[in-house]
Scaffold this motif. Structure first.
Motif, PDB file in Angstrom:
ATOM      1  N   ASN A  28       8.026   8.027  18.848  1.00  0.00           N
ATOM      2  CA  ASN A  28       8.514   8.393  17.521  1.00  0.00           C
ATOM      3  C   ASN A  28       9.303   9.684  17.641  1.00  0.00           C
ATOM      4  OD1 ASN A  28       8.986   9.148  14.890  1.00  0.00           O
ATOM      5  ND2 ASN A  28       6.866   8.991  14.214  1.00  0.00           N
ATOM      6  N   PRO A  29      10.618   9.636  17.464  1.00  0.00           N
ATOM      7  CA  PRO A  29      11.435  10.851  17.603  1.00  0.00           C
ATOM      8  C   PRO A  29      10.998  11.989  16.681  1.00  0.00           C
ATOM      9  CG  PRO A  29      12.837   8.909  17.545  1.00  0.00           C
ATOM     10  CD  PRO A  29      11.452   8.452  17.201  1.00  0.00           C
ATOM     11  N   LEU A  30      10.285  11.665  15.586  1.00  0.00           N
ATOM     12  CA  LEU A  30       9.796  12.711  14.689  1.00  0.00           C
ATOM     13  C   LEU A  30       8.616  13.473  15.276  1.00  0.00           C
ATOM     14  CD1 LEU A  30       9.806  10.790  11.274  1.00  0.00           C
ATOM     15  CD2 LEU A  30      11.562  12.335  12.165  1.00  0.00           C
ATOM     16  N   VAL A  31       7.960  12.885  16.285  1.00  0.00           N
ATOM     17  CA  VAL A  31       6.760  13.463  16.902  1.00  0.00           C
ATOM     18  C   VAL A  31       5.772  13.864  15.805  1.00  0.00           C
ATOM     19  CG1 VAL A  31       5.898  15.018  18.695  1.00  0.00           C
ATOM     20  CG2 VAL A  31       8.315  14.368  18.693  1.00  0.00           C
ATOM     21  N   LYS A  32       5.386  12.883  15.010  1.00  0.00           N
ATOM     22  CA  LYS A  32       4.513  13.125  13.860  1.00  0.00           C
ATOM     23  C   LYS A  32       3.257  12.281  13.981  1.00  0.00           C
ATOM     24  CE  LYS A  32       4.606  13.513   8.827  1.00  0.00           C
ATOM     25  NZ  LYS A  32       4.065  14.887   8.869  1.00  0.00           N
ATOM     26  N   ALA A  33       2.106  12.957  13.876  1.00  0.00           N
ATOM     27  CA  ALA A  33       0.829  12.257  13.937  1.00  0.00           C
ATOM     28  C   ALA A  33       0.167  12.276  12.558  1.00  0.00           C
ATOM     29  CB  ALA A  33      -0.084  12.928  14.957  1.00  0.00           C
ATOM     30  N   PRO A  34      -0.395  11.123  12.158  1.00  0.00           N
ATOM     31  CA  PRO A  34      -0.449   9.876  12.906  1.00  0.00           C
ATOM     32  C   PRO A  34       0.849   9.086  12.803  1.00  0.00           C
ATOM     33  CG  PRO A  34      -1.522   9.586  10.790  1.00  0.00           C
ATOM     34  CD  PRO A  34      -1.136  11.028  10.863  1.00  0.00           C
ATOM     35  N   THR A  35       1.115   8.334  13.844  1.00  0.00           N
ATOM     36  CA  THR A  35       2.161   7.316  13.827  1.00  0.00           C
ATOM     37  C   THR A  35       1.489   5.978  14.081  1.00  0.00           C
ATOM     38  OG1 THR A  35       4.009   8.714  14.552  1.00  0.00           O
ATOM     39  CG2 THR A  35       4.149   6.375  15.065  1.00  0.00           C
ATOM     40  N   LEU A  36       1.743   5.014  13.216  1.00  0.00           N
ATOM     41  CA  LEU A  36       1.246   3.655  13.428  1.00  0.00           C
ATOM     42  C   LEU A  36       2.423   2.798  13.880  1.00  0.00           C
ATOM     43  CD1 LEU A  36      -1.236   1.748  13.191  1.00  0.00           C
ATOM     44  CD2 LEU A  36      -0.401   1.144  10.905  1.00  0.00           C
ATOM     45  N   VAL A  37       2.302   2.239  15.088  1.00  0.00           N
ATOM     46  CA  VAL A  37       3.330   1.362  15.633  1.00  0.00           C
ATOM     47  C   VAL A  37       2.931  -0.072  15.320  1.00  0.00           C
ATOM     48  CG1 VAL A  37       4.640   0.695  17.676  1.00  0.00           C
ATOM     49  CG2 VAL A  37       3.703   3.020  17.497  1.00  0.00           C
ATOM     50  N   LEU A  38       3.683  -0.726  14.432  1.00  0.00           N
ATOM     51  CA  LEU A  38       3.360  -2.100  14.046  1.00  0.00           C
ATOM     52  C   LEU A  38       3.746  -3.069  15.152  1.00  0.00           C
ATOM     53  CD1 LEU A  38       4.487  -2.100  10.300  1.00  0.00           C
ATOM     54  CD2 LEU A  38       2.299  -1.400  11.302  1.00  0.00           C
ATOM     55  N   ASP A  39       3.282  -4.299  15.042  1.00  0.00           N
ATOM     56  CA  ASP A  39       3.531  -5.293  16.084  1.00  0.00           C
ATOM     57  C   ASP A  39       5.012  -5.583  16.269  1.00  0.00           C
ATOM     58  OD1 ASP A  39       0.818  -5.493  16.573  1.00  0.00           O
ATOM     59  OD2 ASP A  39       0.533  -7.221  15.247  1.00  0.00           O
ATOM     60  N   ASP A  40       5.811  -5.379  15.210  1.00  0.00           N
ATOM     61  CA  ASP A  40       7.250  -5.622  15.340  1.00  0.00           C
ATOM     62  C   ASP A  40       8.005  -4.371  15.788  1.00  0.00           C
ATOM     63  OD1 ASP A  40       7.274  -3.978  13.121  1.00  0.00           O
ATOM     64  OD2 ASP A  40       8.238  -5.430  11.780  1.00  0.00           O
ATOM     65  N   GLY A  41       7.269  -3.317  16.122  1.00  0.00           N
ATOM     66  CA  GLY A  41       7.891  -2.086  16.586  1.00  0.00           C
ATOM     67  C   GLY A  41       8.200  -1.080  15.492  1.00  0.00           C
ATOM     68  N   SER A  42       8.006  -1.458  14.232  1.00  0.00           N
ATOM     69  CA  SER A  42       8.231  -0.522  13.129  1.00  0.00           C
ATOM     70  C   SER A  42       7.235   0.628  13.213  1.00  0.00           C
ATOM     71  CB  SER A  42       8.078  -1.225  11.777  1.00  0.00           C
ATOM     72  OG  SER A  42       9.014  -2.277  11.650  1.00  0.00           O
ATOM     73  N   LEU A  43       7.665   1.790  12.740  1.00  0.00           N
ATOM     74  CA  LEU A  43       6.823   2.980  12.764  1.00  0.00           C
ATOM     75  C   LEU A  43       6.460   3.403  11.352  1.00  0.00           C
ATOM     76  CD1 LEU A  43       8.816   5.147  15.363  1.00  0.00           C
ATOM     77  CD2 LEU A  43       6.947   3.541  15.822  1.00  0.00           C
ATOM     78  N   LEU A  44       5.182   3.660  11.128  1.00  0.00           N
ATOM     79  CA  LEU A  44       4.714   4.214   9.870  1.00  0.00           C
ATOM     80  C   LEU A  44       4.117   5.589  10.136  1.00  0.00           C
ATOM     81  CD1 LEU A  44       2.858   1.150   8.263  1.00  0.00           C
ATOM     82  CD2 LEU A  44       5.246   1.832   7.981  1.00  0.00           C
ATOM     83  N   THR A  45       4.396   6.539   9.251  1.00  0.00           N
ATOM     84  CA  THR A  45       3.819   7.871   9.359  1.00  0.00           C
ATOM     85  C   THR A  45       3.198   8.260   8.018  1.00  0.00           C
ATOM     86  OG1 THR A  45       5.930   8.919   8.754  1.00  0.00           O
ATOM     87  CG2 THR A  45       5.501   8.622  11.108  1.00  0.00           C
ATOM     88  N   GLU A  46       2.488   9.383   8.038  1.00  0.00           N
ATOM     89  CA  GLU A  46       1.747   9.918   6.890  1.00  0.00           C
ATOM     90  C   GLU A  46       0.482   9.092   6.676  1.00  0.00           C
ATOM     91  OE1 GLU A  46       2.380  12.687   5.541  1.00  0.00           O
ATOM     92  OE2 GLU A  46       4.460  13.021   6.110  1.00  0.00           O
ATOM     93  N   SER A  47      -0.673   9.740   6.791  1.00  0.00           N
ATOM     94  CA  SER A  47      -1.939   9.014   6.744  1.00  0.00           C
ATOM     95  C   SER A  47      -2.123   8.231   5.446  1.00  0.00           C
ATOM     96  CB  SER A  47      -3.112   9.976   6.955  1.00  0.00           C
ATOM     97  OG  SER A  47      -3.184  10.963   5.930  1.00  0.00           O
ATOM     98  N   SER A  48      -1.764   8.820   4.310  1.00  0.00           N
ATOM     99  CA  SER A  48      -1.968   8.122   3.040  1.00  0.00           C
ATOM    100  C   SER A  48      -1.104   6.868   2.941  1.00  0.00           C
ATOM    101  CB  SER A  48      -1.683   9.054   1.859  1.00  0.00           C
ATOM    102  OG  SER A  48      -2.649  10.082   1.779  1.00  0.00           O
ATOM    103  N   LEU A  49       0.118   6.924   3.467  1.00  0.00           N
ATOM    104  CA  LEU A  49       0.994   5.752   3.430  1.00  0.00           C
ATOM    105  C   LEU A  49       0.519   4.684   4.403  1.00  0.00           C
ATOM    106  CD1 LEU A  49       4.454   7.530   3.147  1.00  0.00           C
ATOM    107  CD2 LEU A  49       3.001   6.627   1.322  1.00  0.00           C
ATOM    108  N   ILE A  50       0.017   5.107   5.553  1.00  0.00           N
ATOM    109  CA  ILE A  50      -0.563   4.148   6.501  1.00  0.00           C
ATOM    110  C   ILE A  50      -1.750   3.436   5.864  1.00  0.00           C
ATOM    111  CG2 ILE A  50      -1.868   3.968   8.666  1.00  0.00           C
ATOM    112  CD1 ILE A  50      -0.015   6.207   9.761  1.00  0.00           C
TER     113      ILE A  50
END
Length: 202
Positions: free
Chosen positions: A44-66
């Motif tokens: 994740n170029p943002l280097v932001k934790a947590p990062t959730l990497v979905l099976d299709d390669g999409s990246l989700l960030t921010e714990s509440s949004l995850i």
């Protein structure tokens, strides 16, 4: 899918425990935004934790949004109560817990600065905000001897217990455990639950 980040982060840990409670399978990769910056940046170029990497390669960030995403995927249950008044109380408690986590993180980062560059006035304010958050939670948890909204842990339970554990890990000198017996007892009970115990903060 993979959840990237260290479990000593309250945001990574609350996301991880929530995914597990919701029955969302994932692998956890313990990478630090400091020690593993280059490796994390490749994910994740943002280097932001947590990062959730979905099976299709999409990246989700921010714990509440995850967590919101996970609840939309889960066929098991939601982590928030359905009753309108209970829901309002739950988000109020989550807000207090997130404020406590945020203020704990701010103190940690300020201590990483050279001593002569620290803003002591600002630090005093942040410490006061941190204690105020836990004092509100202390009042809210009076006479609570189980989960807050039912027979299983929900998001308010997760967020409060994780915030307390993190504060005791990094700013125990600011948050005296003896001053918050209700919060301490609540968090200790929560940490015995299998989904908490499976994802320890250290």
């Amino acid at each position: 899918m993979e959840l990237i980040g260290m479990l000593d982060s309250p945001y990574v840990r609350r996301a991880a425990i929530s995914l597990r409670l919701l029955g969302i399978p994932f692998k956890h990769r313990s990478l630090s935004v400091f020690r593993n910056f280059d490796e994390f940046q490749q994910i994740n170029p943002l280097v932001k934790a947590p990062t959730l990497v979905l099976d299709d390669g999409s990246l989700l960030t921010e714990s509440s949004l995850i967590i919101d995403w996970a609840q939309a995927q889960s066929s098991r249950r939601t982590l928030m109560p359905a009753d309108r008044l209970a829901f309002t109380r739950a988000i109020r408690l989550v807000g207090l817990a997130l404020a406590a986590s945020e203020k704990s993180v701010q103190i940690v980062y300020e201590h990483k600065r050279d001593a002569d560059k620290r803003d002591e006035g600002w630090m005093t304010r942040v410490k006061g905000q941190l204690r105020a958050a836990f004092q509100r939670l202390e009042s809210e948890l009076q006479d609570v001897d189980g989960w807050l909204f039912g027979t299983t842990p929900g998001q308010a339970d997760v967020s409060i217990a994780v915030a307390w554990g993190f504060a005791q890990l990094v700013v125990a000198d600011v948050v005296d455990a003896k001053a918050y017996p209700n919060v301490r007892a609540f968090a200790e009970r929560a940490e015995k639950h299998p989904d908490f115990a499976a994802l320890p903060q250290t």
